[in-house]
Design a protein around this motif. Structure first.
Motif, PDB file in Angstrom:
ATOM      1  N   ALA A 204       0.834  -1.212   0.000  1.00  0.00           N
ATOM      2  CA  ALA A 204       0.000   0.000   0.000  1.00  0.00           C
ATOM      3  C   ALA A 204       0.868   1.261   0.000  1.00  0.00           C
ATOM      4  N   GLY A 205       0.242   2.373  -0.265  1.00  0.00           N
ATOM      5  CA  GLY A 205       0.941   3.659  -0.192  1.00  0.00           C
ATOM      6  C   GLY A 205       0.964   4.372  -1.524  1.00  0.00           C
ATOM      7  N   HIS A 206       1.134   5.669  -1.437  1.00  0.00           N
ATOM      8  CA  HIS A 206       1.019   6.534  -2.602  1.00  0.00           C
ATOM      9  C   HIS A 206       2.001   6.168  -3.713  1.00  0.00           C
ATOM     10  N   PRO A 215      -3.104   9.833  -1.353  1.00  0.00           N
ATOM     11  CA  PRO A 215      -1.867  10.310  -0.728  1.00  0.00           C
ATOM     12  C   PRO A 215      -1.657   9.820   0.704  1.00  0.00           C
ATOM     13  N   ASP A 216      -2.578   9.016   1.203  1.00  0.00           N
ATOM     14  CA  ASP A 216      -2.585   8.651   2.631  1.00  0.00           C
ATOM     15  C   ASP A 216      -1.331   7.911   3.111  1.00  0.00           C
ATOM     16  N   GLU A 217      -1.035   8.092   4.391  1.00  0.00           N
ATOM     17  CA  GLU A 217      -0.040   7.270   5.092  1.00  0.00           C
ATOM     18  C   GLU A 217      -0.597   5.844   5.182  1.00  0.00           C
ATOM     19  N   VAL A 218       0.292   4.858   5.222  1.00  0.00           N
ATOM     20  CA  VAL A 218      -0.175   3.469   5.356  1.00  0.00           C
ATOM     21  C   VAL A 218      -0.298   3.119   6.839  1.00  0.00           C
ATOM     22  N   PRO A 219      -1.501   2.752   7.292  1.00  0.00           N
ATOM     23  CA  PRO A 219      -1.669   2.370   8.706  1.00  0.00           C
ATOM     24  C   PRO A 219      -0.943   1.052   9.006  1.00  0.00           C
ATOM     25  N   ALA A 220      -0.777   0.762  10.289  1.00  0.00           N
ATOM     26  CA  ALA A 220      -0.112  -0.476  10.706  1.00  0.00           C
ATOM     27  C   ALA A 220      -1.126  -1.617  10.667  1.00  0.00           C
ATOM     28  N   ALA A 441     -14.368   3.401   3.288  1.00  0.00           N
ATOM     29  CA  ALA A 441     -13.153   3.727   2.538  1.00  0.00           C
ATOM     30  C   ALA A 441     -12.091   4.285   3.479  1.00  0.00           C
ATOM     31  N   ARG A 442     -10.872   3.903   3.264  1.00  0.00           N
ATOM     32  CA  ARG A 442      -9.690   4.331   4.031  1.00  0.00           C
ATOM     33  C   ARG A 442      -9.631   3.753   5.443  1.00  0.00           C
TER      34      ARG A 442
END
Ligand code: GLN
Length: 448
Positions: A204-206, A215-220, A441-442
């Motif tokens: 995942a990731g931009h 553009p989001d940060e990838v959560p853990a 979503a997200r």
């Protein structure tokens, strides 16, 4: 065992033994040397992975399950492949799929069917049956899939594995051969939710190479998967995704899952999604429409196969016609014709336009449901793995198997399928049942 390699499963279309061994040895050497470099290794370094043959790879063929791309080699890697290579996961090879990911059984591959390791006379789901069968048969601990209408989740359900369809735009689609661009999403296939979560986190990731990339940060996700506390979690049972058309055994396992969740402290509520009744029809207009446009690139000139007509002049049109007649299988042709019709002047508003309106209604149903619940739940598929050939000549029956997975793609939301026990369809041994969780979503971490 039946005839053929891998005990006859035909999960792999290409095995990259030397490349996989070289990567594994490289990781071993780094670990043995210790120090900072060993410490910097990704947690999944050295864990082998299989890649659905819709995702392009340098040095290994990519066929999309089609004669059109037989022997075709990509000059570049998909972004997800770049990421797994950088983390040093040995790539075992490329897995079988329905041609251009169109299907729910992997029977539409130009390179033969993949068999379900639980019962080799049954389908492994589709389109990503190869990835799911490889993971279920312990041929690979991890795999990559793509999910346009359920092709990660439904194969996961019928093979007793875990598969996640991430939020649309959260994993780069760069290098995934486009089927329906507004629905496609790459995601992880694994044997446990934690494995799936760790792979999900890695891919995942931009990505600036995908114009729809978030553009989001990838959560853990890995940490989320290790959290087993569901007390106070509001779980919404989708009224429309149970009952008629769902096998008795599937519904029994589903009820048991609800009871287990309730016993663990979750609050079970019922949610109403009235527009889901039209989801399948909307999907099977939008998906072929986008595919008819995406697949126009296979013109006998730019990519892969080129077939020249036997006699007469070599005009562009005639070469294109001969190439596409020979290169595409029946299901792909069916969808190109359907999509072209739905997009044509005079029919566009009635078909494509109406389907897009249904899509909006489905998004509204989800929005309302997520006011009442943190996650939603349903069986992943209405049936256990069905026998090979059963639905092959009945496209509508095949499409109906996607009824529970399609709404998430139309709304762009994340979903996971996890094993929910075994059930028999009344004709033979017990087979895996999948349970699907959906989140807004997200909020992909929530499905874990
Ligand atoms: N079974 C669905 C179809 O045939 C989904 C395919 C997919 O997700 N790639 O369109």
């Amino acid at each position: 065992a039946v005839d053929g390699g891998e005990a006859g499963l035909n999960a792999f279309l290409h095995v990259s033994r030397d490349e996989a061994l070289a990567t594994a040895e490289e990781v071993d050497a780094v670990r043995a040397a210790g120090g900072a470099e060993a410490e910097a290794l990704h947690p999944l370094a050295g864990v082998p992975i299989a890649v659905k043959d819709l995702i392009v790879t340098v040095g290994q063929p990519t066929t999309a399950g089609s004669r059109m791309l037989e022997d075709w080699m990509s000059p570049y890697d998909a972004t997800v492949v770049e990421r797994i290579r950088a983390a040093k996961l040995p790539i075992l090879g490329k897995t079988n799929l329905d041609e251009f990911a169109m299907g729910s059984s992997t029977e539409h591959s130009a390179y033969g069917v993949t068999r379900n390791p639980w019962d080799t006379d049954r389908i492994p789901g589709g389109s990503g049956g190869g990835s799911a069968a490889a993971v279920a048969a312990f041929e690979a601990p991890l795999a990559l899939g793509t999910d346009t209408g359920g092709s990660i989740r439904q194969p996961g359900a019928v093979t007793g594995t875990v598969g996640t369809k991430p939020t649309y735009g959260s994993v780069s689609r760069y290098g995934a051969i486009a089927m329906a661009s507004s629905l496609d999403q790459i995601g992880p296939v694994a044997r446990t939710t934690e494995d799936a979560a760790l792979l999900h986190e890695l891919i995942a990731g931009h990505d600036p190479k995908d114009s729809t990339s978030l553009p989001d940060e990838v959560p853990a996700f890995g940490a989320a998967a290790r959290t087993t506390d569901v007390s106070g979690l509001r779980i919404g049972v989708i009224k429309q995704l149970q009952g008629e058309g769902y096998q008795e055994g599937v519904l029994a396992r589903f009820q048991e899952s609800l009871e287990a969740l309730r016993a663990a402290g979750a609050e079970i509520v019922e949610v109403d999604c009235p527009s889901f009744e039209h989801a399948l029809s909307a999907y099977y207009l939008i998906m072929p429409s986008e595919a008819s446009s995406n697949l126009a690139r296979f013109d006998g000139v730019r990519y892969g196969a080129r077939v020249e007509p036997e006699d007469g002049p070599l005009t562009i049109e005639r070469v294109m016609g001969a190439t596409r007649a020979a290169g595409f299988g029946d299901e792909v042709k069916r969808r190109i014709i359907l999509g072209t019709y739905a997009l044509s002047a005079g029919y566009y508003d009635a078909y494509y336009g109406s389907a897009q309106k249904v899509r909006t209604l489905i998004q509204r149903d989800f929005a309302a449901a997520f006011e009442q619940a943190d996650v939603l739940i349903s069986p992943t598929a209405p049936t256990v793995a069905f026998p090979l050939g059963e639905k092959l000549d009945d496209p509508l029956a095949m499409y109906l198997n996607d009824v529970a997975t399609i709404p998430a793609n139309l709304a762009g939301i994340p979903g996971i399928s996890v094993p929910g026990g075994l059930a028999s369809d009344g004709d033979g041994a017990a087979l895996p049942v999948g349970i699907q969780f959906l989140a807004p979503a997200r909020e992909d971490a929530r499905v874990y």
